[in-house]
Design an enzyme around this catalytic site. Structure first.
Site, PDB file in Angstrom:
ATOM      1  N   LYS A  54      33.012  51.149  39.593  1.00 25.87           N
ATOM      2  CA  LYS A  54      31.808  50.944  39.360  1.00 25.87           C
ATOM      3  C   LYS A  54      30.841  51.824  38.650  1.00 25.87           C
ATOM      4  CE  LYS A  54      31.767  46.825  42.354  1.00 25.87           C
ATOM      5  NZ  LYS A  54      32.840  46.627  43.428  1.00 25.87           N
TER       6      LYS A  54
ATOM      7  N   PHE B  96      37.627  44.673  50.478  1.00 25.54           N
ATOM      8  CA  PHE B  96      37.621  44.162  49.096  1.00 25.54           C
ATOM      9  C   PHE B  96      38.339  45.360  48.320  1.00 25.54           C
ATOM     10  CE2 PHE B  96      36.180  43.177  44.930  1.00 25.54           C
ATOM     11  CZ  PHE B  96      36.591  41.483  44.827  1.00 25.54           C
TER      12      PHE B  96
ATOM     13  N   ASP C 215      40.062  53.627  48.620  1.00 28.38           N
ATOM     14  CA  ASP C 215      39.303  52.871  47.477  1.00 28.38           C
ATOM     15  C   ASP C 215      37.913  53.296  47.454  1.00 28.38           C
ATOM     16  OD1 ASP C 215      37.897  50.885  46.005  1.00 28.38           O
ATOM     17  OD2 ASP C 215      38.945  49.275  46.809  1.00 28.38           O
TER      18      ASP C 215
HETATM   19  C1  PLP Z   1      34.176  45.898  43.199  1.00 24.54           C
HETATM   20  C2  PLP Z   1      35.083  46.583  44.047  1.00 24.54           C
HETATM   21  C3  PLP Z   1      36.372  46.610  43.492  1.00 24.54           C
HETATM   22  C4  PLP Z   1      36.891  45.709  42.298  1.00 24.54           C
HETATM   23  O1  PLP Z   1      36.456  46.311  41.081  1.00 24.54           O
HETATM   24  P1  PLP Z   1      36.447  45.168  39.771  1.00 24.54           P
HETATM   25  O2  PLP Z   1      35.995  46.176  38.695  1.00 24.54           O
HETATM   26  O3  PLP Z   1      35.649  44.147  40.037  1.00 24.54           O
HETATM   27  O4  PLP Z   1      37.915  44.996  39.575  1.00 24.54           O
HETATM   28  C5  PLP Z   1      37.662  47.047  44.358  1.00 24.54           C
HETATM   29  N1  PLP Z   1      37.273  47.601  45.391  1.00 24.54           N
HETATM   30  C6  PLP Z   1      36.141  48.021  45.814  1.00 24.54           C
HETATM   31  C7  PLP Z   1      35.833  48.709  47.048  1.00 24.54           C
HETATM   32  C8  PLP Z   1      34.929  47.289  45.145  1.00 24.54           C
HETATM   33  O5  PLP Z   1      33.709  47.476  45.750  1.00 24.54           O
END
Ligand code: PLP
Length: 399
Positions: free
Chosen positions: A252, A139, A223
């Site tokens: 986050k 994700f 990420d």
């Molecule tokens: C939550 C998340 C995202 C997306 O973040 P948003 O602030 O919702 O755009 C991207 N990568 C990872 C690993 C995430 O957990």
């Protein structure tokens, strides 16, 4: 205050229905506790989605934000602002990297990584070097660029052709090697797959990706939107893994609940996104930068990175006992630090289990299609951890 039912009736008419929510409406928080509009208390075992590391309404955070709001909140990126510069210095020092580009969310941080990676090769005349390798079930966010890297078919369906991305199974180095080629600009990876099911990278996997990138010249993008800023018991997952990525995405936990994101990179990539090539109206605004500084300073002074490790072990140990007791319902505990998953056996419905937990007053969220995800505030107390473990036990008993 209106009741839960009254507010939900309005929500059902006026909120865009792209989420599954309910059946209560949260109104207030303090530390790791939340209350709905009718005064019912909930224990927060998810911190939003691994966002509110300081818990809710942390007094020093509230004071820092209120002061900044009363001083300066926005100037645009036509001008420098002091808080943004301080945030960049602090964040790059913690990461051992050189440059920070600020934005407002995780998908934007990933968009920046993706654009930097492509542009880096474009500026060297390798204009066809555009392909990215990403992982199935990964994700990376929902904007079209980030979505091109996100691996879950349900999230991708219906939006037409997305970017040039090859998805391979997470943890499978041989599959990555087979997918490499001269057109690959980068590999994007979550050090612990979060949304996909709280799945830590197998031993040697991240090192292996680093080696494949070194061989081909492709960039290694981490990420760390979910894993960064202390959640795993180190400031960044890459430090714990002992792997040096070329570029890192954060969001986050970075802003303590205020929406911010950042991309960090080394000096050698500082020319990949020259002036005019990328930007954000709100990115790096003084209020967001103050949020980042407050989070980092409070985490340092309260020892919350170390706390994430210690409390994570405590929670994992408790959950492993639950697995031992209820092996017919759940099969394992996985994750790292205070990002943990309790894996349910396939015959149990995750959605039902979550609904029951919420009704009992425990805010646990899901990951993948059968994992209960625990990502509480890093300030959670040991008593509250025990309460969460006991609640999980009751949840299993009820199932
Ligand atoms: C939550 C998340 C995202 C997306 O973040 P948003 O602030 O919702 O755009 C991207 N990568 C990872 C690993 C995430 O957990």
């Amino acid at each position: 205050m209106p009741t839960n039912a009254e507010l939900i009736a309005v929500a059902e008419r006026h909120l865009y229905p792209n989420y599954r929510q309910g059946p209560f409406v949260l109104a207030r928080g303090k530390g790791s506790e939340l209350w709905d509009v009718e005064g019912k208390r909930y224990l927060d075992l998810s911190a939003g989605v691994a966002v509110c590391s300081l818990g809710h309404a942390h007094p020093r955070y509230v004071q820092a934000m209120a002061e900044q709001l009363g001083t300066l909140s926005h100037v645009s990126n036509w001008f420098y602002n002091a808080r943004n510069i301080e945030a960049a210095r602090k964040l790059t020092a913690l990461a051992g990297m050189d440059r920070a580009l600020f934005c407002n969310s995780g998908c934007e941080a990933n968009e920046a990584m993706l654009k930097l990676t492509r542009k880096h090769f474009h500026l060297q005349g390798q204009t066809e070097r555009l392909r990215i390798i990403a992982f199935e079930q990964a994700f990376h966010g929902r904007t079209l660029g980030a979505l091109s890297m996100t691996g879950t078919p349900a999230y991708r369906e219906g939006y037409g052709e997305l970017g040039r991305v090859t998805h391979v199974p997470y943890g499978d180095l041989a599959a990555v090697r087979a997918a490499m080629g001269p057109d690959v600009a980068g590999i994007v990876v979550e050090p612990v797959m979060g949304e996909g099911g709280v799945l830590p990278a197998p031993a040697g996997f991240l090192q292996g990706l680093r080696e494949l990138c070194d061989e081909s010249g492709a960039l290694l993008m981490f990420d760390e939107v979910q894993t960064g800023i202390g959640r795993l018991g180190s400031w960044f997952a890459f430090q714990k893994a002992g792997v040096r990525p070329d570029v890192v995405a954060l969001a986050k936990g970075l802003g303590g609940g205020f929406p911010v994101g950042a991309m960090l990179t080394h000096e050698k990539l500082a020319r990949a996104l020259p002036p005019g090539s990328h930007g954000s109206t709100f990115g790096g605004n003084p209020l967001g930068a103050a949020a980042i500084l407050a989070v980092l300073e409070i985490m340092e002074s309260e020892g919350l990175v170390e706390a994430a490790r210690r409390k994570g072990e405590l929670l994992a140990e408790g959950l492993r006992k639950v697995v031992k007791e209820f092996g017919s319902i759940c099969e394992s505990v996985r994750g790292d630090g205070l990002l943990l998953g309790l894996v349910l056996r396939p015959e149990f419905s995750l959605r039902e289990m979550l609904g029951r937990a919420h009704a009992m007053g425990y805010l646990i969220i899901g990951a993948g299609d059968r994992v209960l995800r625990y990502a509480p505030p890093l300030v959670i107390t040991e008593d509250q951890i025990q309460e969460g473990i006991e609640a999980t036990r009751r949840l299993m008993r009820a199932a």
